[in-house]
Design an enzyme around this catalytic site. Structure first.
Site, PDB file in Angstrom:
ATOM      1  N   LYS A  32       0.741  -1.291  -0.322  1.00  0.00           N
ATOM      2  CA  LYS A  32      -0.139  -0.275   0.093  1.00  0.00           C
ATOM      3  C   LYS A  32       0.823   1.466   0.678  1.00  0.00           C
ATOM      4  CE  LYS A  32      -3.721   0.560   1.739  1.00  0.00           C
ATOM      5  NZ  LYS A  32      -4.033  -1.427   2.903  1.00  0.00           N
ATOM      6  N   ARG A 102      -4.174   2.627   8.429  1.00  0.00           N
ATOM      7  CA  ARG A 102      -3.919   1.229   7.443  1.00  0.00           C
ATOM      8  C   ARG A 102      -2.445   0.471   7.573  1.00  0.00           C
ATOM      9  NH1 ARG A 102      -7.307   5.339   4.598  1.00  0.00           N
ATOM     10  NH2 ARG A 102      -9.280   4.048   4.416  1.00  0.00           N
ATOM     11  N   GLY A 111      -8.207  -7.371   4.287  1.00  0.00           N
ATOM     12  CA  GLY A 111      -9.322  -7.219   5.276  1.00  0.00           C
ATOM     13  C   GLY A 111      -8.632  -8.106   6.537  1.00  0.00           C
ATOM     14  N   HIS A 474     -15.646  -8.820   1.033  1.00  0.00           N
ATOM     15  CA  HIS A 474     -14.910  -9.461   1.045  1.00  0.00           C
ATOM     16  C   HIS A 474     -15.050 -10.798   1.473  1.00  0.00           C
ATOM     17  CE1 HIS A 474     -13.239 -12.694   5.052  1.00  0.00           C
ATOM     18  NE2 HIS A 474     -12.525 -11.175   4.881  1.00  0.00           N
ATOM     19  N   GLU A 764      15.071 -44.098  -0.944  1.00  0.00           N
ATOM     20  CA  GLU A 764      14.473 -44.465   0.402  1.00  0.00           C
ATOM     21  C   GLU A 764      14.535 -44.087   1.649  1.00  0.00           C
ATOM     22  OE1 GLU A 764      10.361 -46.803  -0.130  1.00  0.00           O
ATOM     23  OE2 GLU A 764      11.703 -48.130  -1.856  1.00  0.00           O
ATOM     24  N   SER A 783      15.121 -42.682  -8.217  1.00  0.00           N
ATOM     25  CA  SER A 783      14.108 -42.800  -8.303  1.00  0.00           C
ATOM     26  C   SER A 783      13.859 -41.524  -6.230  1.00  0.00           C
ATOM     27  CB  SER A 783      12.795 -42.930  -8.700  1.00  0.00           C
ATOM     28  OG  SER A 783      11.518 -42.333  -8.587  1.00  0.00           O
ATOM     29  N   GLY A 785      12.405 -41.757  -3.723  1.00  0.00           N
ATOM     30  CA  GLY A 785      11.082 -41.493  -2.853  1.00  0.00           C
ATOM     31  C   GLY A 785      11.285 -41.076  -0.868  1.00  0.00           C
ATOM     32  N   THR A 786      10.580 -39.912  -1.265  1.00  0.00           N
ATOM     33  CA  THR A 786      11.109 -38.577  -0.654  1.00  0.00           C
ATOM     34  C   THR A 786      10.398 -38.920   0.406  1.00  0.00           C
ATOM     35  OG1 THR A 786       9.669 -37.182  -1.664  1.00  0.00           O
ATOM     36  CG2 THR A 786      12.172 -37.012  -1.254  1.00  0.00           C
ATOM     37  N   CYS A 850       9.430 -39.365  -6.927  1.00  0.00           N
ATOM     38  CA  CYS A 850       8.100 -39.594  -6.936  1.00  0.00           C
ATOM     39  C   CYS A 850       7.608 -39.739  -5.905  1.00  0.00           C
ATOM     40  CB  CYS A 850       8.390 -40.941  -7.822  1.00  0.00           C
ATOM     41  SG  CYS A 850       9.272 -42.560  -6.677  1.00  0.00           S
ATOM     42  N   TYR A 870      14.116 -35.726 -14.147  1.00  0.00           N
ATOM     43  CA  TYR A 870      12.212 -35.415 -13.597  1.00  0.00           C
ATOM     44  C   TYR A 870      11.669 -35.732 -12.468  1.00  0.00           C
ATOM     45  CZ  TYR A 870      11.914 -40.547 -12.835  1.00  0.00           C
ATOM     46  OH  TYR A 870      12.354 -41.764 -12.465  1.00  0.00           O
TER      47      TYR A 870
END
Length: 893
Positions: A32, A102, A111, A474, A764, A783, A785-786, A850, A870
């Protein structure tokens, strides 16, 4: 008042065509304050004022809610400049200058924090204000507003006490609308307000303007830590240590008479993105009347009036000269800020004043359209368009819409405040909404009007319905920001919260009854109405195409059914990163064969049961390979402990024994034998394949036979990626790799086909991450595995963490839920180690993730940073991952 010493500049003035700050200082001045400074520098009509910086807020909380020592002096100096520009004197009896106070954080929080208007009014100068304005009604209306707002915000006198006084007075005097009250009425109400404040607090209302000002400033800083602001920050990932700025500004008045007005306007439609001037205003009103839904606002344009079927005159016809000036300001502001603007304005005696501009909250469909249109208009670049779309907010695009062919019973109509459709049980309070949603229920929050205190319930609800309020109320603004369908201003509905019911004509619906709302049309419908899934085309497809050109990371999906695979393809997945084979075992009659295999007494009996499963698994893989049409598919061999497939109750065990022809007692004994104290760290994953190699043999055979079968039918070549779960060492991996290669050789020999495939593993467990160099010598891909890697790194069960993680978050012991956003410092460090060591051992090692983190934008940024190939996530988060990957690439560039 206690002040601390500092040499810093704490206060920044603006107004009169000059400002100390500019739009680039949002961190310091808040959104603002920075934009008011910018508009002042542009020469726009901005009431003069000054901004107390966010650094004061940080100092305030770091020093026991004490201000810097020099702040009071700086405020007085800035106030003197405001007085000079405005031509009044704060606290002066003859020519009083009134102020507004304000909040304004660097991120918009509509709000959530507090505002106080008309500061400086008291018993001495209220009549003088009436003389100067030649309108006693305006003066006493302004004073009662100030008493009510200051009493509520600063003095903590409950808001409803003032509302009760007003409603009782109107009832006793036969008055219906606020506009029916004369000066004497407001004077009497102001007296009643002051008496109630003194009754509640034991002291009179403060008459000293300076005390009023500092009380309001303190209340705004305090509101940074109120519950609704805390909740909003949590929902929108806004850091607590940002703090809020406080803007003090000369008052301008929209409630001086019929040539005055106040309103809110958007330079484009925030619901659709169309380039329409969109907004609402009220004649003879102050700003809170528009956003609070106290009065039903009037449309800005004739077009909007006709579309809404409203009889209320538009601003375009009521104030044509001011409207034309506002249109010019709209064009200037959007062109300058290069984004859709949300403008608050006041008209005082036919003069237009701009009180605020900010980048407007919008629905996701509107955000996409605005980004595409502004790119085509040359306002922004493709890269800027991508950055402006919040990946996490793409969930909004998955909102269903009502099936137009379904039977619909429309009970009432309101304003289409936020698009999408939702069905749920009726609840009347935010607390009810949160409680019922926590139990898994879909709820519609029904309110006369929402307030910032309802934020938690609005977030929990599937949709929001209000009987009062307009398109900029709101409820509308917050619902659009959250992506919740919303219908506002459904005035034919009468709510009796105490009785737990809502009435539309002769129709009465009670708490718990089912209701449907259509936020695109503004309709309220009886019962549950069938939905249609959205078509992700048009602007969505354009932005996704731009994102795909920018991103480096591939995006796959976690899917184990042909239906999941098709959804994933439709959302742009480039393969399957995790196919959980165990999910297939629960379907239909095959669960019986699985249980027979688990309870088999000896290898041969187990192989006989597995032979029944083989054709089922093979057919599953054929369909998945077909759906993915040559894209990579990573198949995880059986992972969970075997007890998960078995019945739990005695009745279920007896039923199973009867079906298998076993003795019921023996079945119970065998099931008890499989019991483990900590099954997630027990006999699961590769340990199953090592103990019962025939299980993995069957699965490998099903995969290879599916590849051959599909090649014979379609000629398509599929290269499956077979993933061995839960390994801790190269020896485990090699044992099972040899098994898989042997099965591949057997299928090759039987079918006379050449098979291409890859064998890799899921990382993992912490030991696997640390031994990645050794494992990579045998594995062709990793891969991560978290989900399990997070559990085993923290020593926390994901299923049980909800009981205490909330306390950790509240006490700031952790910043994020580690199961929602990857723990970069701990789990992330293990991933980084595995990447570095794995690639050092095998240069062409393919790397992906993954776990659930694969669809989390913050986690995806980390994946980009460490060079994964990926990410894989649920099908419905694929678009989020695609856009987040583009954001990560742009940030790294």
């Amino acid at each position: 008042m206690k002040f601390k010493k500092s040499k810093a500049q704490w206060v920044y003035g603006f107004g009169g065509g000059h400002a100390d700050g500019n739009a680039g200082l949002k961190e310091l001045l808040g959104g603002k304050g920075a934009n008011l400074a910018e508009m002042s520098n542009l020469g726009l009509s901005v009431p003069p004022g000054f901004t107390i910086s966010t650094e004061v807020c940080v100092h305030y909380y770091a020093n026991g809610r004490a201000y810097p020592e020099t702040l009071k002096r700086e405020v007085q100096k800035a106030l003197s400049r405001v007085e000079k520009i405005a031509g009044g004197k704060f606290g002066h009896r003859k020519k009083p200058l009134l102020l507004s106070v304000r909040s304004g954080a660097q991120a918009s929080m509509p709000g959530m924090m507090d505002t106080v208007l008309n500061i400086g009014l008291n018993d001495e100068n209220v009549e003088r204000l009436g003389e100067l304005s030649k309108d006693r009604r305006f003066a006493w209306d302004s004073y009662r507003r100030f008493l009510q707002m200051y009493g509520d915000v600063v003095l903590d006198v409950p808001h409803y006490l003032f509302e009760d006084i007003l409603e009782l007075y109107k009832t006793e005097h036969g008055l219906n609308l606020d506009t029916d009250l004369a000066a004497e009425d407001w004077q009497a109400i102001a007296g009643a307000y002051k008496a109630r404040i003194e009754q509640e607090l034991g002291v009179p209302f403060p008459q000293d303007p300076e005390a009023q000002l500092w009380g309001a400033i303190g209340a705004v800083f305090d509101s940074w830590m109120n519950q609704r602001a805390i909740t909003y920050r949590r929902l929108h990932d806004i850091p607590e240590d940002w703090g809020t700025a406080v803007t003090v500004q000369a008052m301008v008045f929209g409630n001086m008479g019929e040539d005055c007005a106040t309103g809110v306007a958007f330079t484009r439609n925030p619901a659709t993105g169309e380039k329409d001037f969109y907004g609402e205003f009220l004649v003879n009103a102050q700003g809170e009347d528009v956003v609070a839904g106290i009065r039903t606002p009037q449309p800005m344009t004739e077009r909007a009036r006709l579309q809404a079927g409203s009889s209320a005159p538009s601003m375009e016809t009521t104030m044509p000269e001011v409207y034309a000036e506002l249109c010019d300001m709209r064009d200037r502001l959007e062109s300058h800020f290069r984004d859709m603007q949300d403008i608050e304005f006041t008209v005082q005696r036919k003069k237009l004043w701009v009180l605020q501009t900010r980048n407007g909250k919008r629905t996701m469909s509107a955000a996409l359209k605005i980004a595409v249109d502004m790119t085509e208009e040359g306002l922004i670049t493709h890269e800027e368009a991508i950055r402006r779309i919040d990946p996490a907010a793409l969930d909004q695009m998955l909102h269903p819409t009502l099936d137009p062919d379904a039977e619909q019973t429309v009970l009432a109509s309101g304003l289409p405040a936020s698009p999408g459709a939702a069905t749920g049980r009726i609840v009347f309070t935010a607390a009810e909404a949160e409680t019922e949603a926590a139990r898994g229920a879909s709820v519609i929050l029904v309110r006369v009007e929402t307030s910032p205190e309802d934020i938690h319930g609005m977030h929990a609800a599937a949709g929001i319905l209000t009987t009062r309020g307009g398109l900029t109320s709101h409820a509308a603004v917050v619902a659009r920001g959250m992506g919740r369908p919303c219908v506002s201003g459904a005035g034919d509905i009468r709510i009796n919260e105490e009785a737990g019911e809502m009435r539309i004509g002769d129709c009465v619906l009670k708490r718990g009854d089912v209701l449907t709302i259509d936020g695109a049309k503004g309709n309220v419908l009886l019962g549950e109405v069938p939905m249609r899934q959205p078509e992700l085309s048009g602007d969505f497809a354009i932005v996704m195409d731009w994102a795909d050109r920018v991103r480096r990371l591939g995006v796959r999906a976690n899917a184990e059914t042909p239906q999941d695979a098709e959804v994933a393809r439709r959302f742009g997945a480039e393969g399957i990163g995790l196919c959980r084979t165990e999910h297939m075992f629960f379907e239909g009659s095959r669960i019986l064969a699985v249980r027979e295999m688990i309870l088999a007494d000896g290898t041969e009996a187990r192989r006989a049961a597995l032979a029944k499963l083989l054709p089922m698994q093979r057919d599953d893989f054929v369909e998945i390979f077909r759906a993915m049409a040559g894209l990579p598919v990573t198949i995880r061999l059986l992972d969970p402990p075997l007890h998960e497939f078995l019945p739990k109750t005695d009745a279920e065990m007896q039923d199973l024994a009867a079906k298998l022809g076993f003795d019921a007692g023996e079945v119970k004994v065998r099931i008890e034998r499989l019991h483990e104290m900590n099954p997630m760290l027990g006999h699961r994953g590769c340990r199953l394949g090592i103990t019962y190699p025939e299980i993995y043999e069957m699965q490998a055979r099903a995969i290879f036979e599916a590849v051959v079968a599909l090649a014979e039918k379609t000629g398509e070549a599929v290269v499956p990626e077979i993933m061995i779960p839960l390994v801790t060492s190269r020896k485990e991996f090699d044992f099972l790799k040899e098994l898989i290669e042997r099965v591949a050789g057997e299928v090759l020999s039987a079918e006379g086909e050449k098979l291409a495939y890859q064998i890799g593993t899921m990382i993992e467990l912490p030991r696997a991450a640390l031994r990645a160099a050794e494992i990579a010598k045998s594995a062709e891909f990793f891969s991560f595995g978290t989900n399990d890697l997070t559990q085993t790194t923290f020593g926390i069960s994901r299923d049980d963490a909800g009981g205490f993680l909330k306390s950790y978050l509240e006490k700031k012991l952790i910043e994020k839920d580690p199961f929602a956003t990857l723990d970069i410092d701990g789990v992330g460090e293990l991933v980084r180690i595995a990447v570095e060591r794995g690639r050092a051992a095998r240069g062409d090692l393919h790397l992906g993730i993954c776990g659930e983190h694969g669809g989390d934008p913050a986690s995806i940024a980390f994946c980009e940073e460490i060079g994964l190939d990926y990410v894989s996530c649920s099908p419905y988060r694929v678009p989020i991952a695609r856009l987040a990957a583009a954001h990560a690439a742009l940030k790294k560039a």
